[in-house]
Design an enzyme around this catalytic site. Structure first.
Site, PDB file in Angstrom:
ATOM      1  N   GLU A 162      11.310  23.110 -29.809  1.00 43.47           N
ATOM      2  CA  GLU A 162      12.527  22.943 -29.144  1.00 43.47           C
ATOM      3  C   GLU A 162      13.546  23.992 -29.600  1.00 43.47           C
ATOM      4  O   GLU A 162      13.523  24.332 -30.718  1.00 43.47           O
ATOM      5  CB  GLU A 162      12.977  21.557 -29.470  1.00 43.47           C
ATOM      6  CG  GLU A 162      11.906  20.573 -29.316  1.00 43.47           C
ATOM      7  CD  GLU A 162      11.119  20.071 -30.459  1.00 43.47           C
ATOM      8  OE1 GLU A 162      10.024  19.702 -30.079  1.00 43.47           O
ATOM      9  OE2 GLU A 162      11.482  20.077 -31.569  1.00 43.47           O
ATOM     10  N   ALA A 212      15.329  13.406 -30.178  1.00 45.12           N
ATOM     11  CA  ALA A 212      16.272  13.628 -31.286  1.00 45.12           C
ATOM     12  C   ALA A 212      16.358  15.123 -31.546  1.00 45.12           C
ATOM     13  O   ALA A 212      15.519  15.902 -31.086  1.00 45.12           O
ATOM     14  CB  ALA A 212      15.817  12.897 -32.541  1.00 45.12           C
ATOM     15  N   LYS A 213      17.364  15.514 -32.281  1.00 42.44           N
ATOM     16  CA  LYS A 213      17.526  16.910 -32.665  1.00 42.44           C
ATOM     17  C   LYS A 213      18.478  16.975 -33.829  1.00 42.44           C
ATOM     18  O   LYS A 213      19.298  16.073 -34.020  1.00 42.44           O
ATOM     19  CB  LYS A 213      18.105  17.719 -31.499  1.00 42.44           C
ATOM     20  CG  LYS A 213      17.815  19.203 -31.587  1.00 42.44           C
ATOM     21  CD  LYS A 213      16.378  19.503 -31.234  1.00 42.44           C
ATOM     22  CE  LYS A 213      16.182  20.990 -31.027  1.00 42.44           C
ATOM     23  NZ  LYS A 213      14.866  21.299 -30.450  1.00 42.44           N
ATOM     24  N   GLY A 214      18.383  18.028 -34.596  1.00 41.42           N
ATOM     25  CA  GLY A 214      19.299  18.151 -35.711  1.00 41.42           C
ATOM     26  C   GLY A 214      19.151  19.483 -36.398  1.00 41.42           C
ATOM     27  O   GLY A 214      18.438  20.370 -35.924  1.00 41.42           O
TER      28      GLY A 214
END
Length: 429
Positions: A11, A119-121
């Protein structure tokens, strides 16, 4: 144009011309919802993340000073399963960017029918300014700060921009030490020696190649008669280009940050090292060098933007000469440019389908970790082929039935599955 990938890993997106990543993700959500008979309350819920965790990460630099960085983990939706998405190390990491990218991961997992949410971070840091030891300390402290909110049944990070399999190994080790047991399933994208999956790094590029082949079949075009230009010769671009070359397509251009190698007779892609194999080497192997901007407008059948986000904009969309654009990076086309390409009948295959091989093989890795049984590379590739074919058929059905763009069709598939799951589970309490 730097080679970049989760896009290259899982991603990679930056703000678009017409708003932030989060604005774009919300706009795409509403656009897809307009094609469906969907409860507006579900759409309202999907506009917002379930949780956003913000942490401070103090680390000791090699010179003995302490520096504090900010990290985020945005958990968007878990109605279909644990949260899943990359962790990036980049100076521009923000809360809203993490939320927007987490939303995109929700759609990507749903279009592939994987039992995950999005989700992402990441950490707002320039990883090029960190030594290996400093990056390890940062990762281990970040893992500790997130320990209560990640886990193999809760939230499973993966590599992204500025992180890699080694980063995931450190994160897995830090988490495992605190849990008191080896827990390989807490992250994916690890080295195979500590529970990673064979074929994981190659998977996003392989899925781009598979989807390109399926697109050509759909439009009755033989790969042997197809010319391809690939912007970005990192993990995604190189693997896609080499597979398409092996399958008979003529790859006429590949590029890295320094420019593009161009040969209308076709490039022997195996002879040119990828960014991972020899950074920024593409143009040194070229007889003819053109710019990355020129590559985008070449008169080819298929254009694969597999570098950074937002490279096709309002300014150059009218100059795109390719009949098909297969998104290797995440978000390589801005919203205004996407509208221009649609008006021109350029078929754009969206990132949430085309490069979804990364998260799909991450799912395979998670299964292998849970079952403590490794798969062969042949099995991984066969299973990925099957999953990509299945997802393609689902998107193709909506594309034909609703007379929409390929992007709209993919979002319709994803949103309908998420809405159905929300409807089945209801709202607690």
């Amino acid at each position: 144009m730097a080679s970049q990938t989760d896009s290259a890993h899982d991603e990679l997106e930056e703000p678009t011309e017409s708003g932030s990543t989060l604005d774009t993700a919300r706009r795409q959500l509403h656009h897809a919802a307009n094609h469906l008979d969907i409860d507006p309350n579900v759409v309202e819920r999907l506009e917002h993340p379930k949780k956003v965790h913000e942490v401070t990460i103090p680390i000791e630099r090699d010179d003995g000073t302490v520096e504090v960085f900010t990290g985020y983990r945005a958990q968007h939706d878990s109605v279909r399963g644990p949260y899943k998405g990359g962790l990036r190390y980049h100076p521009d990491v923000t809360r809203d960017e993490s939320v927007g990218l987490g939303m995109w991961m929700t759609w990507k997992c749903a279009v592939m029918d994987l039992p995950f949410g999005g989700a992402k971070g990441g950490v707002a840091v320039n990883p090029k300014e960190l030594s290996s030891a400093e990056k390890e300390r940062l990762t281990r402290r970040f893992a500790q700060e997130l320990r209560d909110v990640i886990g193999p049944k809760q939230d499973i990070p993966a590599p992204d921009m500025g992180t890699d399999p080694q980063t995931m190994a450190w994160l897995m080790d830090a988490y495992s030490m605190q849990e008191g047991e080896t827990t390989p399933g807490v992250v994916t994208g690890k080295p195979p020696v500590v529970g990673g999956s064979k074929g994981r790094e190659e998977a996003p590029g392989r899925s781009v190649a598979i989807v390109t082949r399926l697109v050509c079949e759909y439009y009755d075009r033989q790969l042997a008669e197809t010319t391809v230009a690939v912007q970005g010769y990192g993990s995604v671009g190189a693997n896609a280009a080499r597979l398409l070359d092996d399958w008979g397509a003529t790859v006429v251009a590949i590029s890295d940050v320094n420019g593009a190698m161009y040969d209308p007779a076709g490039i022997d892609t195996a002879s040119v090292p990828s960014h991972d194999e020899e950074p920024e080497a593409v143009t040194t192997y070229a007889n003819t060098v053109i710019s990355n901007d020129e590559l985008l407008t070449l008169d080819v059948d298929v254009l694969v933007p597999a570098a950074l986000g937002n490279v096709i904009t309002e300014r150059n969309a009218d100059s795109i000469a390719a009949q098909f654009v297969v998104e290797g990076a995440n978000g390589p086309i801005t919203s205004p440019a996407d509208s221009i390409l649609a008006e021109r009948d350029v078929a754009v295959i969206p990132d949430i389908l085309a490069n979804a091989g990364g998260v799909t093989v991450s799912y395979f890795e998670w299964l292998q970790d849970i079952n403590r049984r490794a798969w062969s590379l042949e099995r991984v590739n066969d299973e990925l082929e099957t999953e990509m074919q299945t997802a393609w058929r689902a998107v193709k059905t909506e594309f034909e039935r609703r007379d929409v763009t390929w992007r709209d069709a993919a979002y319709i598939v994803a949103l309908s599955r998420i809405a159905e799951a929300h409807d089945a589970r209801g709202l607690w309490p």
